[in-house]
Each structure stands twice: as structure tokens, then as C-alpha cells.
Motif scaffolding. Sequence first.
Motif, PDB file in Angstrom:
ATOM      1  N   PHE A 322       6.678 127.106  52.580  1.00 15.89           N
ATOM      2  CA  PHE A 322       6.336 128.191  53.501  1.00 15.89           C
ATOM      3  C   PHE A 322       4.864 128.120  53.883  1.00 15.89           C
ATOM      4  O   PHE A 322       4.058 127.472  53.197  1.00 15.89           O
ATOM      5  CB  PHE A 322       6.584 129.553  52.844  1.00 15.89           C
ATOM      6  CG  PHE A 322       8.028 129.902  52.627  1.00 15.89           C
ATOM      7  CD1 PHE A 322       8.755 130.556  53.596  1.00 15.89           C
ATOM      8  CD2 PHE A 322       8.647 129.589  51.420  1.00 15.89           C
ATOM      9  CE1 PHE A 322      10.088 130.899  53.385  1.00 15.89           C
ATOM     10  CE2 PHE A 322       9.973 129.914  51.198  1.00 15.89           C
ATOM     11  CZ  PHE A 322      10.696 130.571  52.179  1.00 15.89           C
ATOM     12  N   ASP A 323       4.533 128.834  54.950  1.00 18.51           N
ATOM     13  CA  ASP A 323       3.132 129.117  55.255  1.00 18.51           C
ATOM     14  C   ASP A 323       2.620 130.041  54.141  1.00 18.51           C
ATOM     15  O   ASP A 323       3.259 131.036  53.811  1.00 18.51           O
ATOM     16  CB  ASP A 323       3.025 129.805  56.616  1.00 18.51           C
ATOM     17  CG  ASP A 323       1.587 130.033  57.053  1.00 18.51           C
ATOM     18  OD1 ASP A 323       0.725 130.259  56.174  1.00 18.51           O
ATOM     19  OD2 ASP A 323       1.322 130.007  58.256  1.00 18.51           O
ATOM     20  N   LYS A 325       0.424 132.244  54.027  1.00 16.55           N
ATOM     21  CA  LYS A 325       0.190 133.623  54.448  1.00 16.55           C
ATOM     22  C   LYS A 325       1.464 134.463  54.340  1.00 16.55           C
ATOM     23  O   LYS A 325       1.410 135.681  54.178  1.00 16.55           O
ATOM     24  CB  LYS A 325      -0.325 133.650  55.881  1.00 16.55           C
ATOM     25  CG  LYS A 325      -1.685 132.981  56.062  1.00 16.55           C
ATOM     26  CD  LYS A 325      -2.094 132.961  57.527  1.00 16.55           C
ATOM     27  CE  LYS A 325      -3.431 132.233  57.707  1.00 16.55           C
ATOM     28  NZ  LYS A 325      -3.804 132.119  59.143  1.00 16.55           N
ATOM     29  N   THR A 326       2.615 133.808  54.434  1.00 12.23           N
ATOM     30  CA  THR A 326       3.891 134.513  54.340  1.00 12.23           C
ATOM     31  C   THR A 326       4.065 135.187  52.990  1.00 12.23           C
ATOM     32  O   THR A 326       4.715 136.227  52.872  1.00 12.23           O
ATOM     33  CB  THR A 326       5.059 133.520  54.558  1.00 12.23           C
ATOM     34  OG1 THR A 326       4.878 132.868  55.816  1.00 12.23           O
ATOM     35  CG2 THR A 326       6.401 134.224  54.537  1.00 12.23           C
ATOM     36  N   GLN A 395      14.009 137.570  50.817  1.00  9.93           N
ATOM     37  CA  GLN A 395      13.629 138.673  51.713  1.00  9.93           C
ATOM     38  C   GLN A 395      13.691 140.011  50.986  1.00  9.93           C
ATOM     39  O   GLN A 395      12.816 140.864  51.132  1.00  9.93           O
ATOM     40  CB  GLN A 395      14.560 138.690  52.930  1.00  9.93           C
ATOM     41  CG  GLN A 395      14.311 137.554  53.908  1.00  9.93           C
ATOM     42  CD  GLN A 395      15.340 137.497  55.027  1.00  9.93           C
ATOM     43  OE1 GLN A 395      16.424 138.082  54.915  1.00  9.93           O
ATOM     44  NE2 GLN A 395      15.016 136.800  56.098  1.00  9.93           N
ATOM     45  N   ILE A 400       9.802 138.413  52.388  1.00  7.21           N
ATOM     46  CA  ILE A 400       9.600 137.224  53.222  1.00  7.21           C
ATOM     47  C   ILE A 400      10.435 137.343  54.496  1.00  7.21           C
ATOM     48  O   ILE A 400      11.628 137.631  54.451  1.00  7.21           O
ATOM     49  CB  ILE A 400       9.997 135.948  52.452  1.00  7.21           C
ATOM     50  CG1 ILE A 400       9.016 135.693  51.316  1.00  7.21           C
ATOM     51  CG2 ILE A 400      10.058 134.741  53.385  1.00  7.21           C
ATOM     52  CD1 ILE A 400       9.371 134.498  50.459  1.00  7.21           C
ATOM     53  N   THR A 401       9.802 137.136  55.626  1.00  4.95           N
ATOM     54  CA  THR A 401      10.515 137.217  56.904  1.00  4.95           C
ATOM     55  C   THR A 401      10.562 135.877  57.634  1.00  4.95           C
ATOM     56  O   THR A 401      11.401 135.675  58.498  1.00  4.95           O
ATOM     57  CB  THR A 401       9.834 138.258  57.830  1.00  4.95           C
ATOM     58  OG1 THR A 401       8.449 137.889  58.011  1.00  4.95           O
ATOM     59  CG2 THR A 401       9.913 139.648  57.229  1.00  4.95           C
ATOM     60  N   GLU A 402       9.654 134.975  57.278  1.00  6.21           N
ATOM     61  CA  GLU A 402       9.606 133.672  57.945  1.00  6.21           C
ATOM     62  C   GLU A 402      10.605 132.703  57.316  1.00  6.21           C
ATOM     63  O   GLU A 402      10.983 132.827  56.164  1.00  6.21           O
ATOM     64  CB  GLU A 402       8.196 133.084  57.842  1.00  6.21           C
ATOM     65  CG  GLU A 402       7.098 133.960  58.419  1.00  6.21           C
ATOM     66  CD  GLU A 402       7.226 134.133  59.919  1.00  6.21           C
ATOM     67  OE1 GLU A 402       7.667 133.162  60.575  1.00  6.21           O
ATOM     68  OE2 GLU A 402       6.901 135.219  60.427  1.00  6.21           O
ATOM     69  N   GLN A 403      11.024 131.736  58.126  1.00  2.45           N
ATOM     70  CA  GLN A 403      11.881 130.673  57.631  1.00  2.45           C
ATOM     71  C   GLN A 403      11.015 129.565  57.020  1.00  2.45           C
ATOM     72  O   GLN A 403       9.885 129.348  57.448  1.00  2.45           O
ATOM     73  CB  GLN A 403      12.723 130.088  58.773  1.00  2.45           C
ATOM     74  CG  GLN A 403      13.732 131.059  59.357  1.00  2.45           C
ATOM     75  CD  GLN A 403      14.820 131.419  58.370  1.00  2.45           C
ATOM     76  OE1 GLN A 403      15.447 130.562  57.768  1.00  2.45           O
ATOM     77  NE2 GLN A 403      15.035 132.722  58.178  1.00  2.45           N
TER      78      GLN A 403
END
Length: 473
Positions: A322-323, A325-326, A395, A400-403
Amino acid sequence: MIHVTDNKRRVAIIGGGITGLSAAFYLQEQAKLHHYPLEIVLLEGSHRLGGKLQTLRKDGFIIERGPDSFVDRNHIVLDLATKLGIDHDLVKTKKAKTYIAVNNKELQPVPKNTILGIPTQIKPFMASSLVSWSGKVRATADLMLPPSRIDGDQSLGKFMRRRFGEEFVQNLIEPFLSGVFSGDIDELSLQATLPILLQYEQEAGSVMRGMRRELTSMDPRTFTEEHNAFSVQTFADGMDTLVDSLADAFDGQLMKGVRVQSIMQSNEQLCLELNNKSMLTVDGVIIATPHQAAQKLFEKQELLQDLKSIPSNTVASVSMIFDEKTLASFDGTDIYMSRNSDYSLTSVTNETKKWPHIAPEGYALLNCYIGRTGDAAIVELSDSEIEKTVIEDLQQLSGITEQPFKTVVSRWKDSMPQYTIGHVDRIKCAKEKLYETFPTVRLAGNSYEGISLPKCIEQGMNNAEELLKELFK
């Protein structure tokens, strides 16, 4: 047919995982030390060595498909790494902060000075929100309850509930131990998994008191309050650093892609039937395969029948990038799920918080585990379905909202042997019967006397020493 020479002894090691490689190393070491005329043949059924130790390196990431770290309390790994000249590659975790997911509520941090969920100090435990006040009072009864009088083995869960009570076990101990052993603590053997806890109870009159006494006598670097755990280690460039070093140190005959189908007595020697239609004659054998494969080698003699009753769990590890920041809002490194939660996950580790060097700056690498006792079906799902299930849990757990940028799914079918009640006696009986017929055959590996990396190395070492004494007595 390959024959052994008159002035040498030949030993075959079946299985090129960490146990087999360690056995080969210690056989070589002892043979050189004592000037034994020894020849070693290492047979691995697949085309790669290392077993579950598999490291994927790509685009600056170090991703472990199997075990990602280990606890080396008795310096088993350190001693081997030192002999191999790779001890400088060992690194300890920079940070560790563990949470428990209970009843699908907000994540609760594990109290400081806790080992496997068991508190060694009362004050941090009493300040925790993981257990109600009545549950805390019941747990402290461990300090007053008399030792149990149960003869023979008992389940890990039964022992823990007697000492600490139902709520404490369910919310704190069970998530840890189920994560460590990938099994049901009500079926796992206390004698085979954590006999030290029974020793604490019998000698100190309390599990907490016995654990606290041991901590005060240990090297303070072995247990760190801020890490809330025994010091966890890994190899800087990946766990398979150990595999590669052991393979480089091996100077015997290596046969990859060759499986042993049966073992038979041949006069004073042993005859191994191989899948390439050839036969290998040896003087001794160390079987370092899973117990299912070991049992099949002696079907004609009807030996090792006791091993059939050892169940194995199927698990999968899911590595996600992941990024960074996520995940900025979550400061933990590890999450364990209690059985009273609805998560498919059993544990989650933020690998980059523990080992910052394994990913380029700005990225986070999570390693998630799924698969419980009685719930192996989830591991049979497709990669995309498993990824979707894991993301849904993440989530809910941390928002977490990003893929993820990338996902790596690794399945381990029937790879986690379960040390159920009576395991120690079961293994002892199987080994004794095997010795009566084949005194120069040994069993080693995570199916028998420990599933951890140090335990597997130790079994390889001990069986190498035992076999050499038998061959050269």
C-alpha cells in the motif's frame, strides 16, 4: 543401483527444507570434527530447496511467502548463522506494538510486559480494556490457585481456562496462541506445545509468577518492554538467506526433483526406491519431510501408522503493498483476531514498521494470514476472492479505503501440523517402533518436536548427532 564404498558410510537425507539442510550441515561438521568417513546424499522432491522459507525480491521489496521472522531464545539460529558466516545479516525488529480485535469492536492494545497474552506485571494488565474487571479479578486467581493434579496430557485451552478464566483466555490468550500454532487451543496438547507453562505452575505455584521469575534471570536484551515480546529477528535480505548459505556449505550429493517412494532393509544396509526407477543403497537415513510423506515410505512394513492421526491445517499468507499514507492512522505492527470476531483473518502484520528496510520509502507492506481449524475452505478460493475478503477485513479493522498496488497470495496446504492431546506419546511410540526395525533411520521436522525455525534446526542437529553415534559406535 548406486552402492556405497567399503570404507565409507553413506547417509541419505530425505527433504531439503530447513530441517534437512540443517541435518546435512551438522552431519558434515561432526564428520570433519571426528574424521568420520561419511558421504551425504540430499534428496529433495521439488526443484528448489528451503521448504516454507521462500523470499520474493522485486522492485526493492522483500516479501516473505512463508515465515517472516523468528524468536531465538536459546541462540540456535545465531549459532548456526555464526558458523555459516551470516550472523552479521541478522536484524532485530525496530518496533512492535500488538493489538487484539475482540467482538468486532475497536482494536485494543495488548498490555505491556505480556508474553503470549500472559501478563507478567499486574498494573499494565489492570489498566487494559481488553478484559472486564470481573475477568481481570478471575485472571489474577492464577497467583493463588494450587497446581493442577491432572495425570497425563491435557489441552492447552483447558489448562489456561483453569488458571485464568474464560473471558481472559478468549480475549487475550487464545488469539495469540491460535496465531502462533495455527490451531484450536482446546485441541492442542499442553505437553507438546508449551510444557514450560505446566512447569511454571508446578514449581512456582503460578504461571504468571513463574514467567516473571524467568524474565528476571534472562538477558534483558532477550525481552524488551517496548516491544512487548521476546526479541524478534529476521535476516536483512530475507529468510532464505539461511537456505542459500546452507546450500552453499553442502559438499555432498544433491538430487533435486527426486522422490523416495519406499525404504527397505537390504542386508546390513537400507535400500531407497526412487521415483526415477533407480535404487540408492545407504547406511542411514534422516527423514525430514512432513509426517504424511514419511508415513508413506513404510506402508509395506506398516510402520508409522500413528502418524496418520496427526491433523494438519491449511493456511494462506496474503502480502499487500500500500501507499504508506493509507495506513498513517494505525500505529500498530501486529493484530490478532479473537474467535468471537467475524473476521476471516487470523492475524495481520505491518512488516515495514518492524523491518523498514524491506520496502522503498513511502510504501507499506502488510502480511495477512487466513485459515483456521475447521475453516480451510477459504484458502481454496481464487486469488482475487481471497484478496477481496482480506481487503474487506482490513477496511473494517483499520479503515483502509485504498486498493493495494500489488498482492501476493501464498497457499500452504496441510502444512501446519497440529500437536493434539497425546502428541508427545504418539511421536515417542512411532519413533520407538521405527527404531526396532530400522535403527539407522531418524525422523525430524515440524511434525514432531516443534514447529518454529529454531526447533526445526535443533531437530536437524540432534538427529545428525544421534545417527552418527549409531553408525560409528
